[in-house]
Design an enzyme around this catalytic site. Structure first.
Site, PDB file in Angstrom:
ATOM      1  N   LYS A 113       0.824  -1.214   0.000  1.00  0.00           N
ATOM      2  CA  LYS A 113       0.000   0.000   0.000  1.00  0.00           C
ATOM      3  C   LYS A 113       0.858   1.265   0.000  1.00  0.00           C
ATOM      4  O   LYS A 113       0.400   2.317  -0.439  1.00  0.00           O
ATOM      5  CB  LYS A 113      -0.956  -0.016   1.184  1.00  0.00           C
ATOM      6  CG  LYS A 113      -1.969  -1.151   1.034  1.00  0.00           C
ATOM      7  CD  LYS A 113      -3.173  -1.009   1.913  1.00  0.00           C
ATOM      8  CE  LYS A 113      -4.249  -1.994   1.521  1.00  0.00           C
ATOM      9  NZ  LYS A 113      -3.848  -3.410   1.693  1.00  0.00           N
TER      10      LYS A 113
HETATM   11  C1  PLP Z   1      -4.457  -4.490   1.027  1.00  0.00           C
HETATM   12  C2  PLP Z   1      -3.668  -5.748   0.915  1.00  0.00           C
HETATM   13  C3  PLP Z   1      -4.017  -6.765  -0.007  1.00  0.00           C
HETATM   14  C4  PLP Z   1      -5.241  -6.667  -0.908  1.00  0.00           C
HETATM   15  O1  PLP Z   1      -5.089  -5.718  -1.944  1.00  0.00           O
HETATM   16  P1  PLP Z   1      -6.361  -5.162  -2.743  1.00  0.00           P
HETATM   17  O2  PLP Z   1      -5.840  -4.019  -3.549  1.00  0.00           O
HETATM   18  O3  PLP Z   1      -7.364  -4.755  -1.700  1.00  0.00           O
HETATM   19  O4  PLP Z   1      -6.859  -6.281  -3.603  1.00  0.00           O
HETATM   20  C5  PLP Z   1      -3.194  -7.887  -0.097  1.00  0.00           C
HETATM   21  N1  PLP Z   1      -2.110  -8.034   0.705  1.00  0.00           N
HETATM   22  C6  PLP Z   1      -1.744  -7.094   1.609  1.00  0.00           C
HETATM   23  C7  PLP Z   1      -0.556  -7.324   2.467  1.00  0.00           C
HETATM   24  C8  PLP Z   1      -2.511  -5.909   1.741  1.00  0.00           C
HETATM   25  O5  PLP Z   1      -2.142  -4.984   2.650  1.00  0.00           O
END
Ligand code: PLP
Length: 467
Positions: A113
Site C-alpha cells: 500500500k
Molecule cells: C491491502 C492488501 C491486499 C489486498 O489488496 P487489494 O488491492 O485490496 O486487492 C493484499 N495483501 C496485503 C498485504 C494488503 O495490505
C-alpha cells in the site's frame, strides 16, 4: 483532453486533481478515465532498460493531463519513492526458472500500500498547496492501510490525519507502526469496539454535513483513482523486463482483497502491456474465486484468516471492471450495484464471462495451505513469504503446474516481518524487521483510547486539528 467519468454515469466529469480529491464520485460510483492512454510497442520495448522512476513518469503523464506539469510530476515521484529502501522500488526476485516474486514491500510500512499512498500523500499536498486549502483526513483501519496512510501524510502542512483502529484488536507491529509516528498532524484513536465500529464512526462523520464541511473531511481509501494509477507502474516495470528476458508475456498472480491491485494490472494491459493472464488469488474469503469460476457474485460472511488484509466480502474496485464489461454504460452498472446491495447476488452471462476468463483466472488457498507454502518455499528456496504473498504463490504454483510454459510474476504484498506470528507458525522463525524499523519496539507511542461514541470522537477530532 483526458477527463474522468463515474462508473454510475451521473456524477460530473472531473479533471485529474479534482478526481484525486473527490475519491468516491457523488453518485456512489468510482472515477475512471474516459479513454485509456496507450503506450506503443516501441515505448514499451525501451522500458525494459529504464528505471522505475522513468517508467512511472512516462506512464502517469497522460493521466495527470494538464493538472500537473511534467517537471512537477517528476519531483512528486522522486519524493514519493525516495522513502523506499531500494532504488528499484519494486524489484523482481527469481524464485526459480520462470517464476518471479515481485517485492512490493520496500516502503516505510512494509506493505504494497506504500507504493500507492506515498504517491497519494505527496499528490494531495501538491494539489492542496496550489489551491491554498487544507483537509482533515479521517479513516478506519484493521491494520495495514492506517499505517501506510499515516506515513504518507505525516508532517504535511496541508493535512491533519485521524486514524481509528479497534483497541487491542490489531497486532503489536501494526499498532506500533501507527502510534510511534509523533508528528503534530498525526492522531491515532483506539476505539473500544470492533473494526466495523470504527468504520461506522467514520461513515457517520462523513454523513454529518456540518462536520464534514467545517473540517473539510477527506478520505484516502482504496477506491481513489490516484492509488490505482500508482500501482499500474509496477506491472509495466515487471512485464517489460520479463518479456525482454524470457520472450513471453507474464502471468501476474495477485493476492486480492478489494480488487484494487489486480485492477491496476488490467489498466496496464489496457495501455498496451502484453499479459498472459491475471490470477486472482483469494484466501478462505473466496467471493472473487467463486465469481470467476461460476459467473455469480454472491457475498458471504467474512471469516478471519492468516492473511487479514484479504478478509473482505465485497471488493469495491470490481465495479471499475464491471463498467468495461457493460460497455461503459453507467446506468447498467448502477442497476447491478443497487441490486447487489439490496437484493443480493448477480450473475453474468457466458457471453461476458468467457472473454473475461481468457484474461483472468482465479484460485483459493486456505490457512493450512498458506502455512505449507511458506514452509516449502523456505525449505526449497531459502526465501520467507508473508501469509498474503503465500496465498498468491500457492495459486501461481497450481497454475504453472497446469501451464508449464507460463512465466509467473507473483506479487509480494507484505514483508514477512509484518506478520511474524504466522511465519513463526510455519517455519519456527520470527523474521527480523528491516533496519529502519529495528527499534520499533523501543519507540515511544502516542494514542487516545475513546469509547464507541460519535460525539466524543467528533469532539476529539475538532480539538485536534491545527487552525
Ligand atoms: C491491502 C492488501 C491486499 C489486498 O489488496 P487489494 O488491492 O485490496 O486487492 C493484499 N495483501 C496485503 C498485504 C494488503 O495490505
Amino acid at each position: 483532453m483526458l477527463s474522468y467519468v463515474s462508473t454510475r454515469g451521473r456524477a460530473p466529469r472531473l479533471g485529474f486533481a479534482d478526481t484525486t480529491l473527490a475519491g468516491l464520485a457523488n453518485d456512489g460510483g468510482l472515477y475512471v478515465p474516459d479513454i485509456c492512454p496507450k503506450l506503443s510497442e516501441a515505448e514499451l520495448g525501451n522500458m525494459s532498460s529504464q528505471n522505475y522512476l522513468e517508467i512511472a513518469w512516462r506512464v502517469l503523464l497522460p493521466f495527470v493531463a494538464d493538472d500537473i506539469p511534467s517537471e512537477d510530476l517528476i519531483r512528486i515521484l522522486q519524493k514519493s519513492y525516495k522513502t523506499f529502501n531500494t532504488k528499484e522500488v519494486a524489484p523482481l526476485h527469481e524464485l526459480k526458472t520462470n517464476f518471479y516474486v515481485q517485492e512490493l514491500f520496500h516502503g516505510p510500512t512494509l506493505a504494497f500500500k506504500d507504493v500507492a499512498l506515498q504517491f497519494l500523500g505527496n499528490l494531495f499536498d501538491y494539489i492542496l498547496e496550489k489551491k491554498k486549502t487544507r483537509v482533515t483526513i479521517v479513516g478506519a483501519t484493521s491494520g495495514d492501510t492506517g499505517s501506510a496512510a499515516i506515513e504518507a501524510f505525516r508532517g504535511k502542512d496541508t493535512a491533519d490525519i485521524f486514524i481509528l483502529h479497534p483497541h487491542n484488536r490489531v497486532s503489536e507491529v501494526q499498532r506500533r507502526q501507527m502510534t510511534t509516528v509523533l508528528d503534530a498532524n498525526v492522531h491515532n484513536i483506539a476505539i473500544d469496539g470492533s473494526f466495523d465500529d470504527c468504520q461506522d464512526l467514520v461513515k457517520a462523520m462523513f454523513n454529518d454535513a456540518t462536520f464534514r464541511d467545517d473540517l473539510r473531511l477527506s478520505a484516502v481509501n482504496s477506491i481513489n483513482w490516484a492509488r490505482i494509477l500508482a500501482q499500474v507502474v509496477y506491472y509495466i516495470y515487471a512485464g517489460v523486463r520479463v518479456l525482454d528476458k524470457t520472450g513471453r508475456p507474464a502471468t501476474f498472480c495477485v493476492p486480492t482483497g478489494n480488487f484494487g491491485n489486480v485492477y491496476a494490472g488490467y489498466v496496464a494491459q489496457s495501455m498496451g502491456l502484453s499479459v498472459e493472464k491475471f490470477l486472482v488469488a483469494t484466501n478462505r474469503n473466496d467471493i472473487l474465486h467463486r465469481f470467476f469460476s461460476t459467473g455469480r457474485m454472491k457475498a458471504d460472511g467474512v471469516e478471519r484468516s492468516l492473511s487479514p488484509s484479504m478478509d473482505i466480502q465485497v471488493s469495491s474496485n470490481f465495479e471499475r471492471l464491471l463498467f468495461d464489461l457493460f460497455g461503459r454504460k453507467g446506468e447498467a452498472v448502477d442497476q447491478t450495484m443497487q441490486h447487489f446491495r439490496k437484493a443480493g447476488p448477480f450473475h453474468l452471462e457466458d457471453g461476458v464471462m468467457n472473454p473475461l476468463r481468457r484474461l483472468f483466472g482465479s484460485g483459493k488457498v486456505d490457512d493450512a495451505r498458506t502455512l505449507a507454502v511458506i514452509k516449502s518455499t523456505y525449505e526449497k528456496y531459502n526465501y520467507i513469504l508473508d501469509p498474503h504473498t503465500a496465498v498468491g504463490v500457492g495459486v501461481a504454483e497450481d497454475y504453472q503446474a497446469a501451464n508449464p510454459d507460463s512465466v509467473i510474476v507473483s506479487l509480494a504484498t507484505a514483508h514477512p516481518a509484518k506478520f511474524p506470528a504466522a511465519v513463526k507458525q510455519a517455519i519456527g522463525i520470527e523474521p527480523p524487521l528491516p533496519d529502519h524499523l529495528a527499534d520499533l519496539y523501543q519507540r515511544q507511542e502516542r494514542y487516545q483510547v475513546l469509547p464507541n461514541d460519535l460525539a466524543k470522537v467528533q469532539a476529539f477530532v475538532r480539538a485536534g486539528i491545527r487552525k
